[in-house]
Each structure stands twice: as structure tokens, then as C-alpha cells.
Design a protein around this motif. Structure first.
Motif, PDB file in Angstrom:
ATOM      1  N   ARG A  44       7.444   5.333   3.274  1.00  0.00           N
ATOM      2  CA  ARG A  44       6.227   6.143   3.329  1.00  0.00           C
ATOM      3  C   ARG A  44       5.271   5.790   2.190  1.00  0.00           C
ATOM      4  O   ARG A  44       5.605   5.895   1.017  1.00  0.00           O
ATOM      5  N   ARG A  45       4.077   5.334   2.568  1.00  0.00           N
ATOM      6  CA  ARG A  45       2.993   5.041   1.630  1.00  0.00           C
ATOM      7  C   ARG A  45       3.436   4.066   0.534  1.00  0.00           C
ATOM      8  O   ARG A  45       3.269   4.314  -0.644  1.00  0.00           O
ATOM      9  N   VAL A  98       5.234   4.372   7.393  1.00  0.00           N
ATOM     10  CA  VAL A  98       4.239   5.427   7.515  1.00  0.00           C
ATOM     11  C   VAL A  98       3.121   5.242   6.490  1.00  0.00           C
ATOM     12  O   VAL A  98       3.382   5.088   5.290  1.00  0.00           O
ATOM     13  N   GLY A  99       1.888   5.280   6.968  1.00  0.00           N
ATOM     14  CA  GLY A  99       0.733   5.315   6.094  1.00  0.00           C
ATOM     15  C   GLY A  99      -0.189   6.449   6.484  1.00  0.00           C
ATOM     16  O   GLY A  99       0.112   7.247   7.379  1.00  0.00           O
ATOM     17  N   LYS A 133      -3.819   1.261   1.679  1.00  0.00           N
ATOM     18  CA  LYS A 133      -2.998   1.660   2.811  1.00  0.00           C
ATOM     19  C   LYS A 133      -1.569   1.173   2.621  1.00  0.00           C
ATOM     20  O   LYS A 133      -1.292   0.229   1.884  1.00  0.00           O
ATOM     21  N   ALA A 134      -0.664   1.832   3.316  1.00  0.00           N
ATOM     22  CA  ALA A 134       0.715   1.344   3.377  1.00  0.00           C
ATOM     23  C   ALA A 134       0.735  -0.002   4.091  1.00  0.00           C
ATOM     24  O   ALA A 134      -0.061  -0.256   4.994  1.00  0.00           O
ATOM     25  N   GLY A 189      -0.289   3.864  10.765  1.00  0.00           N
ATOM     26  CA  GLY A 189      -1.197   3.725   9.632  1.00  0.00           C
ATOM     27  C   GLY A 189      -0.818   2.635   8.656  1.00  0.00           C
ATOM     28  O   GLY A 189      -1.081   2.747   7.455  1.00  0.00           O
ATOM     29  N   ALA A 190      -0.215   1.546   9.136  1.00  0.00           N
ATOM     30  CA  ALA A 190       0.239   0.450   8.261  1.00  0.00           C
ATOM     31  C   ALA A 190      -0.617  -0.795   8.491  1.00  0.00           C
ATOM     32  O   ALA A 190      -1.211  -0.981   9.554  1.00  0.00           O
ATOM     33  N   GLU A 191      -0.614  -1.693   7.503  1.00  0.00           N
ATOM     34  CA  GLU A 191      -1.372  -2.936   7.629  1.00  0.00           C
ATOM     35  C   GLU A 191      -0.569  -4.113   7.077  1.00  0.00           C
ATOM     36  O   GLU A 191       0.317  -3.956   6.236  1.00  0.00           O
TER      37      GLU A 191
END
Length: 354
Positions: free
Chosen positions: A211-212, A233-234, A240-241, A276-278
Motif C-alpha cells: 500500500r502506497r 494499492v495506490g 503514486k504507488a 491506482g498504481a503506475e
């Protein structure tokens, strides 16, 4: 007693001392081993240990929580037969007061460096079996974390960790949680290359949650029987995560059913989920028979986070997927630059990803 008999006894004593990592004799140069037996205080031995020392727990059951703040020490048991359970008396330290079994805690302005926790079982704690915060180079290996109320093994605000050959089973939330911060929202932090490998995660709400965070590897783990296998998880915070490598894991039959929480909808049948990840790589994984009906169900799933953050530029390559439902590969996101190449699978949403 004959000379031969005396020599034999001396040899046996030397072998036992070597096997236990016994403390060096008075006047010897080197680190100390502090041996603790059931009924004795682990905390007393930890408090007496200096950097480089080992606190060795013999087989048996210990009823206490242990807080480690000294850098460079090793807290080691004799394997699964060394069991740490909650005390029946009033909490003796902040680790116990917060419902944790073993805590490795650094200072606000300085991480505690080079601590190892190894070869023991932590079970029955209301929060976490092994909890770490503000650590640098923490190693957790061959630890069995079973039936703890929230997490089996958890770490936040830490870098360069190694989590290897642990078993986390039947914990209330994640078997293994790695996070930038558990209690506050903030941008993702760089772990400096944390490694999570060769662990077995079974029967938890989520097998592994990242997470993050940025810059870590999750590899060659066996993840089965959870409600969800793995989450990266982001959220909307910056950075960003991402930059996470998820490779060569076996993620199978994570079909336990878990009710919704304040953070997540009900879970069942999720293999590997990115929200929400990159700039992450998911490759070489075997993802089989994860079946459910939630929006997060499926083999490998890209889903925008529940605050609307999209996945960007993630590569899903060379994975083997079979028997996942509603599909083996799912891209339920509107993010840009996510690619699916070289995967072996039968069904995807949208079609054409296999």
C-alpha cells in the motif's frame, strides 16, 4: 571416568554450544548469545542485548509481547515449536498495549537498523503478530504468524526490508502488509528495494497488501485460500504507488468470502489486483481458479482506486492464467499506457487481452 569418556563429553558439549550459538567464554572477543527458556523473560534478554547479539529462544511457549529498539540484534527461535502468545497479565509495554506480539520500532528521527526476527511462531494477538515501524534492513524469515486479529506481519515507514520463507495463515486482514503509513494518507514512499519472496499466505482476508509504496519486489510466493491474493494499492496522492515487480508467484483459489469493510467492498476470488498504481511489472505468475462476483474478482485485475486514481503504464506480461472468473485478465480502468503481452489465458475483459 576414563580419559576417552571425558574427551567424548567435551566434544558433545562443544557441539551443543556450536548448535545453539552459545555465548563466547569470558574474555572472548565477539557477540553474545542470550539464551531464553519458557518461563523466563524475552524482554529482559532483548533489553540486555547489544548490537550484534542474538537472543535465542528455546522451544516452548512464551506469554508476552516483545519490543525491539536496539539495532543489529537477532531474535531467533528454534522453529515453529518456539511459540509467542499474548500475556494473561496487564500489558508490560507499548507493543503489548497495542495488541502486537513482536514490535521492531525505530525513533522518529532515526530508523532502527539491521534487526532480524527468525524461526518462531506468533499467534493469537488482537492486532499483529510481527509489527515494524521506522526500520532499515529488517529481516523477517521463517516466522509463522497465525490467527492474529489484524495482520500476520506488517511494516510501515521502513526501507530495505527482507521478508522470506514466512507463513501467514488465518489472520484477520492481510497475512503480510507493507505500507508507507497505516494510519494516515500520504504519497507513496520508496522502500529502497524491499524484497518479499518465498512466503506462504493462506486463509487471510488478503494474502499480501502493498500500500502506497514504490520500488519493491514480490516474488515466488505461494498465495492460496485467501479472499484476495495480492493487492498493489495506490491513491490520488503524489508520488503514486508503483515501480513494483510482482513476478513468479503462484496465486490460486483465493475464494474465501469476506464481507465489505470501510475501505473495500466484499472480497472473493481476486488473484492479483492493481488499483491506482503506475510503472509496475506483473510477470511470470501462475494465477489459477480465482472465482468470485465482486468488481475485484478475476485473475489479474486493473481497477481504478476507490478514490478514483487510475493505473498508468503497468506491464502485464508472460503470465499463465486459467479458470479465473469472471475472466483471467480484466482491465476495468481508464488509465493510460497499461499493456498486456505474452499472457497465456482463455478469457479477458475486454476481449483481446489474452
Amino acid at each position: 571416568m576414563t580419559k576417552m569418556h571425558m574427551a567424548y563429553l567435551a566434544c558433545v558439549a562443544a557441539l551443543i554450544g556450536a548448535g545453539l550459538g552459545a555465548a563466547p567464554p569470558v574474555g572472548a572477543v565477539g557477540h553474545m548469545t542470550h539464551v531464553v527458556a519458557p518461563g523466563e523473560s524475552i524482554q529482559t534478554a532483548v533489553d540486555a542485548a547489544a548490537p550484534g547479539d542474538t537472543v535465542l529462544l528455546t522451544s516452548g511457549t512464551y506469554h508476552e509481547s516483545v519490543k525491539v529498539t536496539t539495532p543489529g540484534i537477532t531474535l531467533r527461535g528454534m522453529g515453529r515449536s518456539t511459540v509467542i502468545e499474548p500475556a494473561t497479565t496487564k500489558a508490560a509495554n507499548s507493543c503489548a498495549a497495542e495488541g502486537n506480539g513482536i514490535c521492531v520500532i525505530g525513533a522518529k528521527d532515526r530508523d532502527v537498523e539491521g534487526v532480524t526476527v527468525a524461526s518462531l511462531t506468533v499467534t493469537g494477538f488482537t492486532s499483529t503478530g510481527v509489527f515494524a515501524m521506522a526500520t532499515d534492513g529488517l529481516t523477517v524469515r521463517n516466522v509463522t504468524a497465525v490467527k492474529n486479529g489484524v495482520w500476520g506481519i506488517a511494516q510501515e515507514h521502513s526501507v530495505r526490508g527482507v521478508f522470506r520463507r514466512n507463513i501467514a495463515r488465518d489472520n484477520g486482514d492481510a497475512g503480510l502488509l507493507l505500507a508507507n503509513s497505516i494510519k494516515t494518507d500520504a504519497g507513496a514512499t520508496d522502500t529502497g528495494g524491499t524484497v518479499v519472496e518465498h512466503n506462504r499466505l493462506e486463509g487471510n482476508r488478503i494474502g499480501i497488501t502493498v500500500r502506497r509504496l514504490r520500488n519493491l519486489t514480490v516474488a515466488e510466493n505461494h498465495v492460496t485460500g485467501n479472499c484476495a491474493g495480492m493487492f498493489v494499492v495506490g491513491d490520488e496522492n503524489e508520488p503514486k504507488a508503483g515501480a513494483v515487480t510482482v513476478r513468479d508467484n503462484h496465486v490460486t483459489q483465493n475464494n474465501k468470502s469476506c464481507p465489505k469493510t470501510a475501505r473495500l467492498e466484499a472480497l472473493q476470488g481476486s488473484g492479483i489486483v492493481l488499483t491506482g498504481a503506475e510503472d509496475s511489472l506483473v510477470t511470470g505468475n501462475r494465477v489459477m481458479d480465482n472465482v468470485g462476483t465482486s468488481s475485484l474478482s478475476g485473475g489479474i485485475v486493473l481497477f481504478k482506486s476507490f478514490v478514483g486514481a487510475t493505473n498508468e503504464r503497468n506491464r502485464i506480461t508472460d503470465n499463465t492464467l486459467k479458470g479465473n472468473s469472471p475472466a483471467d485478465l480484466i482491465n476495468a480502468d481508464i488509465g493510460n499506457g497499461n499493456t498486456f503481452e505474452g499472457n497465456t489465458c482463455r478469457a479477458s475483459k475486454p476481449a483481446g487481452l489474452c
